[in-house]
Design an enzyme around this catalytic site. Sequence first.
Site, mmCIF file in Angstrom:
data_model
loop_
_atom_site.group_PDB
_atom_site.id
_atom_site.type_symbol
_atom_site.label_atom_id
_atom_site.label_comp_id
_atom_site.label_asym_id
_atom_site.label_seq_id
_atom_site.Cartn_x
_atom_site.Cartn_y
_atom_site.Cartn_z
ATOM 1 N N GLU A 77 36.355 4.606 -16.668
ATOM 2 C CA GLU A 77 35.310 3.836 -17.346
ATOM 3 C C GLU A 77 35.125 4.299 -18.791
ATOM 4 O OE1 GLU A 77 33.307 0.993 -17.935
ATOM 5 O OE2 GLU A 77 32.740 1.218 -15.822
ATOM 6 N N GLU A 102 37.597 10.506 -37.752
ATOM 7 C CA GLU A 102 38.400 11.718 -37.624
ATOM 8 C C GLU A 102 38.969 12.128 -38.977
ATOM 9 O OE1 GLU A 102 38.757 13.388 -34.862
ATOM 10 O OE2 GLU A 102 37.848 11.957 -33.464
ATOM 11 N N LYS A 149 42.611 -0.032 -25.998
ATOM 12 C CA LYS A 149 41.509 -0.493 -25.147
ATOM 13 C C LYS A 149 41.715 -1.930 -24.672
ATOM 14 C CE LYS A 149 38.357 2.674 -27.489
ATOM 15 N NZ LYS A 149 37.307 2.813 -28.529
ATOM 16 N N GLY A 172 30.973 8.904 -29.070
ATOM 17 C CA GLY A 172 29.968 9.962 -29.127
ATOM 18 C C GLY A 172 29.861 10.679 -27.793
#
Length: 422
Positions: free
Chosen positions: A125, A186, A201, A297
Amino acid sequence: MKPVSIGIAGIGNVGEEVVRQLLKSEDLNKKFVLGGISYKSKAKKRSSFLKNIKFYNSPLKLVKDNNIDLIIELIGGDSGIAKELAFSSITYKKPFITANKALIAKHGIELSNISKKNNTFIGFEAAIAGGIPIVKVIKESLISNKIEQITGILNGTSNYLLDEIEKKSLNFETVLKKAQQLGYAEKDPTFDVEGIDAAHKISILSALVFNKMPDTDLMHVKGISKITLDDILFAKKFGYKIKLLAISNHKNNFECSVEPWMISKNHSLSNIQGVLNAVEIISDLAGPILLTGAGAGGKATASSVLSDVFDFLSKTNRTGLTASNKKIKKSIKTIPYNQFLKFYLRVTVVDKSGVLADLTSIFKKNQISVQSFFQDIKPNEKNANLIIITHDVNRKKMEKAISEINVLKNVVKDTICISIYE
């Protein structure tokens, strides 16, 4: 019953948050215990609550230890120790949870097949859209629906950058530096700003929904690094906002791609701001559904990791990527979403006579009709931006025209081309 012993590999921001929340849980010592953790650098300063948990100097030792019942992988990457840990866990029938989208996008089919064969739980998930429970919604809430399309803002870094460029009237490089300072980007932002993260994704979502997993190396993927403040302001002038969209559609042909789109300022996705993610699902029964929330996050991602943990503890028999018995096919190559559409072009040229005639000739040859035209000439500059919005045109014809435009003598930069979502 004996509590499930959890082993966690990779203790960065997400890993620390997962441990923190597990230690706070009322189910600690009842349903589960923290059996061990593994991380790369012991020299790095870490939270004090990690000191009381057994340390393993190699993640693979978590798999081999019979006292560890469940593996959580938070290392990242589609190769090396993360890949080895995933295959070892599922091969040895040890339940496996990951937040690693690159791993699932590249090796998900093989891991899924082993998971089903061994009847071993696999949870991912957290690999898609941070804290948004998109996998659960697709697998459970919409199980009776035929899904036709998924459209997502799946990278919070890119979304933040586009928003900040517009709000602060700054250039890309300045906003990127600020995002890196705030921890939104990043040190090497390539995966985010060039669309690779979103491609991983949408590839996984395609496998869940359509039983086809595109090869991201062969997918049509464009990022936002060449988009300027001028593009964003011109989009606003024409009633649009620019968003990096990952889209998978199987209404007719299988289309899957990632690229910047100009979408109407009235579209629900245009209002997704900052580091938020959003996923729009179009299905036959439920119709359009929009899920939005934190896409990255420590806390948001930990939320999804913990969701998988508690699914496993509740004895959910989740094996493989999908509940379907159909095999997921590796789709070698996909076509971009929508083959016939409008485009926005920014052509930077030397401000002299004859340039428009050259462009008109190329448009005529490629059967491209212009809907709107705007000439942006800045004071004391020798170059001008020609802003063009086309009528509907075939993608291949547009690509051919752009390649011809870019080699014109008076064109001084590569032409920026952005698809228009309608």
